[in-house]
Structure formats: C-alpha cells, structure tokens
Motif scaffolding. Structure first.
Motif, mmCIF file in Angstrom:
data_model
loop_
_atom_site.group_PDB
_atom_site.id
_atom_site.type_symbol
_atom_site.label_atom_id
_atom_site.label_comp_id
_atom_site.label_asym_id
_atom_site.label_seq_id
_atom_site.Cartn_x
_atom_site.Cartn_y
_atom_site.Cartn_z
ATOM 1 N N ALA A 289 0.839 -1.193 0.000
ATOM 2 C CA ALA A 289 0.000 0.000 0.000
ATOM 3 C C ALA A 289 0.877 1.247 0.000
ATOM 4 N N PRO A 290 0.450 2.303 -0.691
ATOM 5 C CA PRO A 290 1.249 3.533 -0.706
ATOM 6 C C PRO A 290 1.362 4.109 0.702
ATOM 7 N N PRO A 291 2.475 4.780 1.012
ATOM 8 C CA PRO A 291 2.632 5.348 2.352
ATOM 9 C C PRO A 291 1.623 6.462 2.599
ATOM 10 N N LEU A 292 1.288 6.660 3.863
ATOM 11 C CA LEU A 292 0.396 7.769 4.221
ATOM 12 C C LEU A 292 1.090 9.093 3.964
ATOM 13 N N GLU B 98 -5.121 11.325 11.092
ATOM 14 C CA GLU B 98 -4.447 10.089 10.689
ATOM 15 C C GLU B 98 -2.949 10.143 10.966
ATOM 16 N N LEU B 99 -2.403 11.354 11.080
ATOM 17 C CA LEU B 99 -0.967 11.540 11.312
ATOM 18 C C LEU B 99 -0.774 12.525 12.457
ATOM 19 N N LEU B 100 0.140 12.175 13.353
ATOM 20 C CA LEU B 100 0.473 13.034 14.487
ATOM 21 C C LEU B 100 1.943 13.422 14.365
ATOM 22 N N LEU B 101 2.214 14.728 14.333
ATOM 23 C CA LEU B 101 3.573 15.245 14.294
ATOM 24 C C LEU B 101 3.971 15.639 15.705
ATOM 25 N N LEU B 102 5.009 15.016 16.233
ATOM 26 C CA LEU B 102 5.424 15.210 17.622
ATOM 27 C C LEU B 102 6.816 15.833 17.640
ATOM 28 N N ASP B 103 6.907 17.103 17.983
ATOM 29 C CA ASP B 103 8.180 17.821 17.963
ATOM 30 C C ASP B 103 8.711 17.944 19.388
ATOM 31 N N GLU B 104 9.617 17.035 19.780
ATOM 32 C CA GLU B 104 10.194 16.988 21.140
ATOM 33 C C GLU B 104 9.094 17.022 22.206
ATOM 34 N N PRO B 105 8.131 16.083 22.184
ATOM 35 C CA PRO B 105 6.961 16.196 23.063
ATOM 36 C C PRO B 105 7.241 15.902 24.525
ATOM 37 N N THR B 106 8.408 15.338 24.862
ATOM 38 C CA THR B 106 8.663 14.967 26.264
ATOM 39 C C THR B 106 9.926 15.614 26.830
ATOM 40 N N ARG C 138 0.726 3.812 7.077
ATOM 41 C CA ARG C 138 -0.409 3.968 7.992
ATOM 42 C C ARG C 138 -0.167 3.123 9.255
ATOM 43 N N GLY C 139 -0.346 3.757 10.404
ATOM 44 C CA GLY C 139 -0.175 3.080 11.677
ATOM 45 C C GLY C 139 1.260 2.937 12.140
ATOM 46 N N ALA C 140 2.222 3.444 11.360
ATOM 47 C CA ALA C 140 3.632 3.323 11.725
ATOM 48 C C ALA C 140 4.111 4.595 12.412
ATOM 49 N N ALA C 141 5.263 4.491 13.075
ATOM 50 C CA ALA C 141 5.877 5.641 13.739
ATOM 51 C C ALA C 141 7.307 5.778 13.256
ATOM 52 N N LEU D 248 5.567 15.766 -2.038
ATOM 53 C CA LEU D 248 5.234 16.138 -0.669
ATOM 54 C C LEU D 248 3.756 15.799 -0.468
ATOM 55 N N ASP D 249 3.483 14.500 -0.370
ATOM 56 C CA ASP D 249 2.098 14.014 -0.397
ATOM 57 C C ASP D 249 1.669 13.445 0.940
ATOM 58 N N PHE D 250 0.420 13.694 1.270
ATOM 59 C CA PHE D 250 -0.229 13.079 2.422
ATOM 60 C C PHE D 250 -1.526 12.449 1.941
ATOM 61 N N ALA D 251 -1.624 11.125 2.003
ATOM 62 C CA ALA D 251 -2.819 10.389 1.577
ATOM 63 C C ALA D 251 -3.263 10.812 0.181
ATOM 64 N N GLY D 252 -2.269 11.003 -0.698
ATOM 65 C CA GLY D 252 -2.580 11.342 -2.079
ATOM 66 C C GLY D 252 -2.789 12.816 -2.340
ATOM 67 N N GLU D 253 -2.702 13.675 -1.316
ATOM 68 C CA GLU D 253 -2.882 15.117 -1.503
ATOM 69 C C GLU D 253 -1.546 15.830 -1.378
ATOM 70 N N ASP D 254 -1.341 16.849 -2.217
ATOM 71 C CA ASP D 254 -0.101 17.617 -2.223
ATOM 72 C C ASP D 254 -0.133 18.623 -1.080
#
Length: 670
Positions: A4-7, A173-181, A36-39, A72-78
């Motif tokens: 499957a294509p990457p998210l 569907e995607l969480l961006l975590l910038d030094e969260p801890t 999808r579902g990966a970190a 620079l795609d997310f779920a098929g969107e630029d």
C-alpha cells in the motif's frame, strides 16, 4: 498492506531562507515515508533541520522560505496546496513546550474544543462535551474539572496531555510530535509514551517523532531517519539501525550518549566541531570536517544507497562495518582526591503558602521538609526526582538564595547565616538550566565574565581581561568570544559561558540545576566532560540536579533520591542504581527509556497520581502512590531509615532483605 502507498511520502524536500549573508539551505533533498499506523523517528543535533521538516509538512514556513520538493504528499494530496486545510483536521501536532502551546488566558476545555468547532462545525456545547471525553481518554482524572481550569493550574504532564487531546480532537491520521517529552520528568515522560503507544494500537494513528532522546525513539518508533545539516544520512528500521549504525554521524550520536544501564563508563565522546555553514552547502559529504573516518572520495556527493536493510549516505559505510567510534580524548588531569567535608546541611525546610488549588484547598506545601546531607570537596552528589519534588528549591536554599523556615548550613566548617557574607557568595555559585534566561541579552561575554571579577575584587583592568580569557580557555572557547552577545552563540556555547561565569569567582561548590537538560546529545556530552574536568583539576564539588538519570549515573559519585520535599534514598551511585532500592527509586528507574532494550524492558512500575497529590498525614510520604504499600503501617507511621550497605540509606518500612529480592527495575540493553 505492505504494498500500500505510504500515508506520508516526502521525496527531495529542500528548503532555503534568504538572509543578509546569503540563502540558508535548511533542508537539502530530504526523503522519508511513513506507512499507515507506523511511527518514524527523526533525530539529529539542534540545527539539523528536524523542526523545519515539521513546519514544511504543516505549511507554516512563512513567506521568506523557498520550498521545493519532488513529492510532498499526504494520503494522495499535495501538502504544498492542501496543508492549511489538513492541519488540525487530518494532521495533528504536538510541540515541545505545552506551556507555550496553550493559551494562558483560555480554559483548557475551550482550547481542546476549538478544532471541533473550527473543522467539524460542532456547536460550542457539543464540542465542550467531546473535549471532556477526550481529556478523560488521555488519562486525566476529573476531566470535567480540568476542562474548567486554566493552564497554570495544571502540572506539566497534564498540560501535555491536554495538548495531545487537542491534536487528536478531529481524529487525525498523522500526528507530528516535535520533542513532546523534553521538558518532562522521567515518570511523566513514560506516561506520555504509554499514551502514544495506546493511541497507535487503538486508533492506528501514524506518527513522526522529532527528538534528541534516542531512548524514547527506540521505544516508540518502527523506523528511524537521521538528519545532519539538512540532509538524510541514514534511515531504516529503528532497532537494527541503533544496534549497528552504519553512518559515522549515527555512530557519533550513540557514542556521546550517557547510559543509565551502564553507569559511569569513563569519558563520553562528543562529536568534535559544529554544524557547517548552511549558506555555503558542501557539494560532498557535509559531515566530512567532523568525521574521524573521512578519506578521499568524501568530497564527492554522497547519495543514499541500500546497505544491510537500510539506506546510508556514505561511500565508506560498508568498509567501516566494524570500525568503532574513536575513544574520547583523555581527561585533563588525574582526579584530585576527595577532600574533607565542605558542605553540611541539617534539617533544612521551606514551605510555601498557596491559595485554593484545582482539586483541593491547601494552605501550605512543604517544598523541602527536613533534608540533611553532606558533601566533600571534589565530590558530586546527584539529586533526582520528579518535577515538583523540591530539587530546585533545595539548591536555592543551600545557596541562601531563598530563606529557610528552619535548619542549618555549614560551609567549610563555618555556619552560613540567612544573609551570607561575600566570602560565601564567592565560593558557592549556580549554573542554571536555561542560558537564554540566565544571560543578559544586552551584555557581551566580556562584560558578563568581568562583572563577578570586579564584584569580588579578584581582578580589574588588564588583569581582568587576562582572567576572562583564562575562563574562556577553561570552558574550551577562544578569546574571539569576548565581544559576542548571547544571540550570536549556540545553546552549548551559551551554557559554557554560564559555567565560565559561575567559575569566575573561583568557587569551591557549584549547584548545577538541570544544567544539560536543554542540550542535544553531543553538546551535552561536551559539557559533561567539561564539568568532570573542572571537578578533577580544580576540586570543585557539585550538587548536580537533574531528571535525567542517565546523566546523573554518569557524573555522580553519590545519588540522592528526593520525593515530596524529603530524601528517601541516598548512597553511592552504583548502589542506588541496583537493588535493593526504595520503591520510588525503582519506579524512576523502570521509567528510563534505554537504547537497545526493546523487548528486554523490566516490568514498568506505573505510579498512581502525581507528586502533587496529597499523602497520608503522619505516614510515609510515598504511601499513597507506592505499588508495595503495606497498609496501616505505611499510612500512619514515618518509615525508618535502613542501612542497605556502606553509606546507602533507604527510608522504607519494607525490610532491606525483601527489597533486595525485587527484580532490577532498570532495563538493560544487550
């Protein structure tokens, strides 16, 4: 689903900023993909471009930025077009500092509900109800009450949970975590990591985790991308990459890491030099000036190529398969033998009056409650514990920066009065956590270092200039730094200036209050080596306060564990890190993320409540959270102080022999 294509699919991402000195090439051909579902973990030194990647994905770069990408795609969107519409809706973001991410003037519930009103069109009432549910799902007790609170009424961990609830409000569907801890202590960090793991398992949320903590990346992420000066130098499966890194830069990051599971392992190996000038990008390997393995051919462009189930941008990677990172430079000198007692603290206490809290009425909190300890010349006492346990207050009490309610302090055999003489002020100094707030932005390095020399009558005029240059040399900086202002230096350089200023008065004792917690791993290693050299050559004693047990285990001779204003365990560093230990110490150690311990983690002790929750009056102050609590005796009687070994004291009702049978709490890597 493997085909499957990457998210998230990023290819050839480049980013430039126009400056007076020329265009800064912040990102140069970055490529990464998340299923999808990966970190995915994204690591590298400060200035490598990690946060720029996050801002590019969110479309928050600003007009001065020039962005280019093959894809620079997310779920098929630029994302170059769709980012404003997707952020907050399908892409959530959690930034480093929850106090800065939350509006101090708005109630928590309103902030969590805002994305639901903005993106989902819910009414204010419906959005508020869902906000309370989200806070509860994040593990926040009494969620309805927290929704009515303001950010300043919450602990750091609760604030970060509220930020995560806000990011998840629209079920992205995607969480961006910038030094969260980064700003959280080890137990709260572990709780947030548990929460993120549960979100992946239950919601299938994909994650991009930006961090300089390789331990949490190893625990949370399937894949890892290593970024250096805007370029990807290595990427692959996290476990394999950290176990056997192939790019020299990745090896350097791991060599600089202090390890709680190994204790004091000798001198750390910081990566020499600094990041290159990004206004003049190197067409070849841009790590070449700092690389101990550089050779002919490194001046040519280095493309990512497959090797051992990963991709590496180094033409010598296969040749260097078994090469170890060079051993660090020898210490400046043999360590000065420990001297006699320098500092004696007896029954020190300080309380603060509070108004009505969020969950309770409380007239006073005992920040420090009857603490006693001693420190020898040239000795390092590490002080660990959760945020709010009283560590920083104790450091300030010892220096007489705040007044004590009771207790005594003796320094070099003489009592220290509430208003100490200049002699004590000269001999006892402090290094603060954040050099940006402890250094005056309007003062040059020369002025900052000259002031204590003149204040204490140590040097004036040309003699002061020579002393300033000597201090700069002590912290491995050149005289060229004298005319610089704080904004003209890196974080590590500023912290070195803070240390030099503390040393200007020729002290015998330093309080280091989270002095390396804000630094990335390589700069942290350099500063720790510096502090060790100063201890060894000058015989300076340290009270080293930190929530990073790996750092404390590396530098400390003895460790004191503090909980709710009191020391519950104290002893030699090696003894405190192995059974028997206080149940609270065990909980702290079990929360430490260790690189290479994936799948071998000791059973995690998950504590109930937090350090601010009220203990039972008259009993053990830890009883209300203790996983080994014994009932009435723990709740009603103060615990006895037991000797677990030479110089090793534990305040606990559980017999030492029983504590010794407990399994090791600290996960150990292979």
């Amino acid at each position: 689903m493997a085909d499957a294509p990457p998210l998230l699919d990023v290819r050839g991402l480049s980013l430039g900023y126009a400056t007076a000195r020329g265009t800064v090439r912040a990102l140069d051909g970055v490529t990464l993909a998340i299923r999808r579902g990966a970190a995915m973990g994204l690591v590298g030194e400060s200035g490598s471009g990690k946060s720029s990647v996050v801002l590019a994905l969110l479309g928050l770069l600003g007009k001065e930025a020039a962005l280019a990408a093959d894809r620079l795609d997310f779920a098929g969107e630029d994302l170059r077009v769709a980012a404003p519409r997707l952020r907050g809706l399908r892409i959530g973001t959690v930034f480093q500092d929850p106090a800065a991410a939350l509006n101090p003037a708005l109630r928590i519930g309103l902030q969590v509900a805002e994305p639901l009103v903005q993106h989902r069109g819910l009414s204010a009432r419906a959005a508020h109800g869902r906000a309370v549910e989200l806070l509860a799902e994040m593990g926040i007790p009494r969620a309805a009450a927290v929704a009515q609170a303001y950010p300043h009424q919450l602990s750091g961990g609760m604030k970060q949970r509220a930020v995560i609830a806000t990011a998840l409000a629209c079920e992205p569907e995607l969480l961006l975590l910038d030094e969260p801890t980064t700003a959280l202590d080890v137990t709260v960090e572990a709780q947030i990591l548990d929460l993120l793991e549960r979100l992946r398992a239950e919601r299938g949320v994909s994650m991009l985790l930006v961090s300089h903590n390789l331990g949490i990346v190893d625990r949370l992420c399937d894949g890892l991308t290593v970024l250096y000066a805007g370029r990807v130098v290595e990427s692959g499966a996290t476990e394999a990459l950290l176990a056997a890194p192939r790019h020299p830069y990745t090896r350097g990051l791991l060599a600089a890491l202090p390890r709680a599971d190994r204790g004091r392992i000798g001198r750390l190996a910081p990566i020499p030099g600094s990041l290159p000038d990004l206004t003049r990008p190197d067409p070849g390997c841009n790590f070449r000036p700092r690389c101990p393995f550089a050779a002919a051919g490194c001046e040519a462009p280095q493309a990512l190529h497959p090797l051992d189930a990963r991709h590496v941008a180094c033409h010598r990677a296969e040749m260097l398969h078994d090469a170890a990172w060079p051993a660090p430079d020898a210490a400046a000198a043999d360590r000065v033998p420990l001297g006699g007692t320098l500092l004696e603290v007896a029954d020190l206490a300080r309380g603060f009056r509070l108004g009505r809290g969020l969950f309770r009425r409380q007239a006073e909190v005992r920040a420090v409650d009857g603490v006693s300890f001693s420190l020898r010349r040239g000795e390092v006492l590490g002080l660990v514990g959760e945020s709010g346990c009283g560590k920083s207050t104790l450091g300030r009490l010892v220096l007489r920066l705040i007044a004590a309610d009771r207790g005594s302090i003796r320094f070099d055999g003489s009592p220290v009065p509430a208003m100490p003489p200049d002699g004590f002020r000269r001999r006892a100094q402090i290094v603060f956590q954040n050099p940006d707030t402890s250094l005056n932005p309007r003062q040059t390095v020369d002025v900052a270092l000259r002031r204590p020399l003149e204040r204490f009558g140590l040097a004036h005029g040309a003699a002061a200039t020579r002393e300033v240059e000597r201090l700069l040399d002590l912290v491995r900086l050149t005289p060229a730094y004298r005319p610089r202002y704080p904004h003209q230096m890196s974080g590590g350089e500023k912290q070195r200036i803070g240390i030099a200023r503390a040393l200007a008065s020729r002290p015998d004792f330093l309080v280091c209050d989270e002095a390396v917690s804000a630094l990335d791993v390589s700069v942290q290693a350099a500063v720790l080596n510096l502090l060790e050299d100063l201890r060894d050559t000058l015989g300076v004693a340290y009270l080293f306060i930190s929530h990073d047990i790996g750092v404390v285990s590396h530098i400390a001779d003895r460790i004191a564990v503090m909980y709710r204003g009191a020391i519950v365990e104290e002893g030699p560093a090696a003894a405190v890190l192995a059974p028997p230990y206080h149940p609270y110490t065990g909980a702290l150690l079990s929360a430490v993320p260790v690189v290479g311990a994936r799948g071998r983690a000791a059973a995690r002790t998950r504590l109930k409540g937090d350090v601010s929750s009220a203990p039972t009056e008259g009993g053990c102050r830890f009883a209300h959270r203790c996983p080994a609590e014994r009932g009435t005796v723990c709740r009603t009687q103060a615990p006895p102080v037991q000797q677990a070994g030479p110089g090793h004291a534990i305040a606990c009702h559980i017999p030492v022999a029983e504590l010794a049978r407990a399994p090791a709490a600290l996960a150990v890597a292979e």
